[in-house]
Design an enzyme around this catalytic site. Structure first.
Site, PDB file in Angstrom:
ATOM      1  CD  GLU A   1     -22.012  34.262   6.414  1.00  0.00           C
ATOM      2  OE1 GLU A   1     -20.973  33.830   5.858  1.00  0.00           O
ATOM      3  OE2 GLU A   1     -22.627  35.267   6.021  1.00  0.00           O
TER       4      GLU A   1
ATOM      5  N   GLY B   1     -23.660  51.395  -4.792  1.00  0.00           N
ATOM      6  CA  GLY B   1     -22.343  51.226  -5.400  1.00  0.00           C
ATOM      7  C   GLY B   1     -22.469  50.421  -6.678  1.00  0.00           C
TER       8      GLY B   1
ATOM      9  CB  SER C   1     -25.886  56.119  -1.241  1.00  0.00           C
ATOM     10  OG  SER C   1     -25.142  55.039  -1.707  1.00  0.00           O
ATOM     11  NE  ARG C   2     -20.239  55.616   2.395  1.00  0.00           N
ATOM     12  CZ  ARG C   2     -19.047  55.058   2.172  1.00  0.00           C
ATOM     13  NH1 ARG C   2     -18.148  55.019   3.132  1.00  0.00           N
ATOM     14  NH2 ARG C   2     -18.749  54.544   0.993  1.00  0.00           N
TER      15      ARG C   2
ATOM     16  NE  ARG D   1     -18.634  40.787   4.746  1.00  0.00           N
ATOM     17  CZ  ARG D   1     -18.513  40.327   3.494  1.00  0.00           C
ATOM     18  NH1 ARG D   1     -19.572  39.937   2.835  1.00  0.00           N
ATOM     19  NH2 ARG D   1     -17.327  40.274   2.928  1.00  0.00           N
TER      20      ARG D   1
ATOM     21  CG  HIS E   1     -21.273  34.267   2.321  1.00  0.00           C
ATOM     22  ND1 HIS E   1     -20.639  34.930   3.334  1.00  0.00           N
ATOM     23  CD2 HIS E   1     -21.084  35.046   1.219  1.00  0.00           C
ATOM     24  CE1 HIS E   1     -20.106  36.062   2.870  1.00  0.00           C
ATOM     25  NE2 HIS E   1     -20.363  36.140   1.597  1.00  0.00           N
TER      26      HIS E   1
END
Lengths: 330, 337
Positions: free
Chosen positions: A276, A168, A189-190, A247, A294
């Protein structure tokens, strides 16, 4: 009297529900003052949430959220007038997108705002892990240079094959930077992206087998949860590096810790974790790992741009104008 | 390297005791640098004073008549005194990025050729410089320490770092390393300007005639020049004042490019924004006041070394020696001005 007029004007402003304040709001509250809306701050009430919503949020058309305050099916059910969810984040995994789609509720996020900063962070983490910068810094600060001599060598960045997981905005920005270092870019990627010069791999496992490093830049979804599993890590190999700025849950963290401890992969640079702020103790003892709370993807400038985008989306909505960053599911 | 394809030079066909001699100058504290010793021994008869039982001075004097070539390992000094012991010397092979530890003037005076490490280290050094810059701006190492000390759990979020994109980066010395740094930072959206002894034609970056001017117009300085009499302490108090409270200095050149005492004062007093240092005035000694600072990243002169660059260095060193003994053009001759 002037005071009454002001109250009337305030009462006229449409409300934006905020269940728990996004970090952005806490840091930059003044940026959220607007002539087009006012905030309905649920967290300031002593009422239990569902009671608060039933009492006060019946006519609320928009909600402002973040990862700290998920917009679940149950919450959506308590907001009969809801038409817009604005999240102060790029990620949308904390929003029930299916339910929003079903009810025609629009979702807007802050995609694009953190792309450059996120990419800078990913590259910084990769250089750090490969060239052992933070580990060397610890070595010097512990006074070991005079006594122990030179610090062990890192590994050259140029010529490395870097597999980007998720091409992306952030993934593309990472690719552009790494090309300047002489890296070879590959991606998964997808869907394959047209007009992109990099080789496409249909699955992460094959990408890992062909890469020296993986950089995780994709969204967390049902499909990507624990996508980086033991098989992928073994395919990446003993010299392989994983960088995660997306993530924590995209990686099977328990497996990753085991792979790192056993030397099945070469190292990792992590800005995100499954739980986290808890970080597995074993990682804190490894020299081939760089850990960030983060934070490394964010900058004050990026946060301010995110505020402006969030407010811009809300103001556009209340002015019947097109949203600035509508999330469109592909 | 071409030498594999050329006709066998004399040193490859002779038995061991007829291998051509090469004097090795190294300091005892440099074992890691000598990783290519065995490769060299296959081609040349290495004369190493540190392996001899007699004092270095007499070892060198005894072998001097047959020594045409000298290998300088790492930053070991090759002074005019050492050179004066070697009347037959015709070649000094350097094996480090910097050349300030070799008396180049004396070499030029005596007609001794010198070979450099060429551009072997340039990319790795440039990568490291960019890594240091991102680290300082974004507090990457400090954040790592925060996590390892369990402070993320105890104290909550760590402060935000600074954006890299759009920063004005001043390159001090636009040689090969400086150019590689510039090329990388362009991809991050930085604005590049530079200082050099002379303006470079065909270079698109804005040029500043003094380091102070460059500094006034920069958010960060990256020191990529060699250490000479002129560049000693080129980063002084005036330059640091001009750089300002938010300014960052990255040094991957030589420690003495910066007035280190002043730098420490500026950092301690918050008069500049931060520093990423790989080199120091008195290695391996690092000013202790820097150890507690979150806006400083400290590396132990590691920017040059990767296994890949050392492998390439090995080939270059052997290649230069072979070319010399075969009377062929040297692979990486230094221009002795």
């Amino acid at each position: 009297m002037q005071g009454d007029d002001q109250d009337l004007r305030t009462q006229d402003l449409p409300q934006v529900l905020v269940i728990k304040p996004p970090p952005l709001l806490t840091l930059f509250e003044d940026k959220f003052m607007s002539s087009k809306f006012q905030l309905l701050k649920a967290w300031e009430s002593t009422l239990p949430l569902d009671q608060f919503l039933t009492t006060y949020a019946g006519s609320v058309r928009a909600v402002l959220c973040s990862g700290a305050s998920p917009i679940t099916l149950d919450i959506i059910r308590l907001l009969p007038s809801l038409q817009l969810v604005v999240t102060a984040s790029a990620g949308t995994n904390h929003i029930d997108l299916n339910e929003c789609r079903r009810l025609g509720i629009a979702v807007a996020n802050t995609a694009g705002v953190f792309s450059d900063d996120g990419a800078d962070a990913a590259v910084g983490l990769l250089i750090d892990v490969l060239r052992k910068i933070s580990a060397a810094d610890r070595f010097v600060r512990h006074g070991l240079w005079p006594s122990k001599g030179d610090y062990p060598l890192g590994s050259k960045l140029g010529g490395k094959r870097v597999g980007i997981v998720g091409l992306g905005d952030i993934g593309l920005a990472v690719a552009k930077r790494l090309e300047a270092f002489g890296c070879t870019i590959l991606y998964n990627s997808r869907k394959q992206k047209p007009y992109v010069p990099y080789p496409f791999y249909t699955n992460v496992h094959e990408l890992a087998a062909d890469s020296d490093a993986l950089i995780i830049c994709c969204a967390l979804t049902a499909e990507t949860r624990h996508m980086i599993n033991r098989e992928v890590m073994l395919a990446l190999g003993k010299q392989g590096i994983i960088i995660n700025i997306a993530r924590g849950a995209i990686i099977d963290e328990k497996e990753m810790v085991e792979c790192l401890v056993k030397g099945e992969i070469g190292g990792a640079g992590l800005d995100v974790f499954e739980n986290e702020p808890n970080v597995p103790k074993e990682l804190c003892e490894l020299d081939n790992v760089v850990l960030s709370p983060h934070r490394v993807v964010f900058t004050a400038e990026g946060f301010i741009a995110a505020c402006e985008l969030v407010v811009g989306n809300l103001e556009a909505f209340f002015s019947d104008k097109p949203l600035l960053s509508l999330v469109i599911d592909e | 390297m071409d030498y594999h394809q050329k006709q066998q030079s004399p040193s490859q066909t002779l038995p061991p005791d007829h291998l051509l001699p090469v004097l090795v100058i190294r300091s005892p504290s440099m074992p890691p640098f000598f990783f290519f010793k065995s490769h060299l021994q296959a081609h040349f008869h290495l004369l190493d004073p540190l392996d001899a039982s007699e004092p270095a001075h007499s070892f060198i004097s005894r072998h001097a008549p047959s020594v045409l070539a000298l290998l300088c390992v790492g930053n070991t000094p090759v002074s005019s005194e050492t050179l004066s012991l070697l009347p037959s010397l015709k070649l000094v092979v350097a094996s480090s990025a910097g050349m300030d530890h070799i008396d180049l003037q004396e070499c030029r005076r005596r007609g001794i050729s010198v070979t450099t490490a060429g551009h072997i280290f340039s990319e790795d050094v440039a990568d490291f410089a960019v890594g240091l810059l991102i680290d300082v701006l974004r507090r990457l190492s400090a954040g790592d320490k925060y996590v390892r000390s369990a402070l993320w759990v105890a104290k909550g979020p760590y402060p935000l770092g600074l954006k890299l994109g759009g920063k004005r980066v001043g390159i001090v010395g636009l040689g090969r390393i400086g150019s590689e740094v510039a090329k990388r930072l362009l991809a991050f959206g930085c604005n590049i300007a530079y200082y050099s002894r002379k303006e470079k034609p065909y270079v698109q970056y804005p040029y500043y005639a003094t380091v102070t001017d460059l500094s006034t117009n920069s958010d960060a300085l990256i020191l990529c020049c060699s250490l000479t009499k002129e560049t000693h302490h080129i980063i002084n108090r005036n330059v640091m004042e001009a750089l300002g409270k938010e300014g960052v200095i990255i040094n991957i050149g030589r420690g003495a490019l910066i007035d280190e005492k002043e730098l420490v004062n500026f950092l301690v007093q918050g008069r500049i924004g931060g520093a990423g240092l790989d080199v120091y005035e008195n290695e391996p000694s690092v000013p202790q006041q820097l150890f507690a600072m979150d806006n400083v990243v400290l590396a132990p002169h590691a920017a040059v070394y990767t296994p890949e660059s050392l492998e390439a260095l090995q080939e270059l060193v052997v290649g230069n020696l072979k070319a010399f003994f075969s009377n062929e053009p040297l692979l990486s001759p230094a221009r002795l001005e």
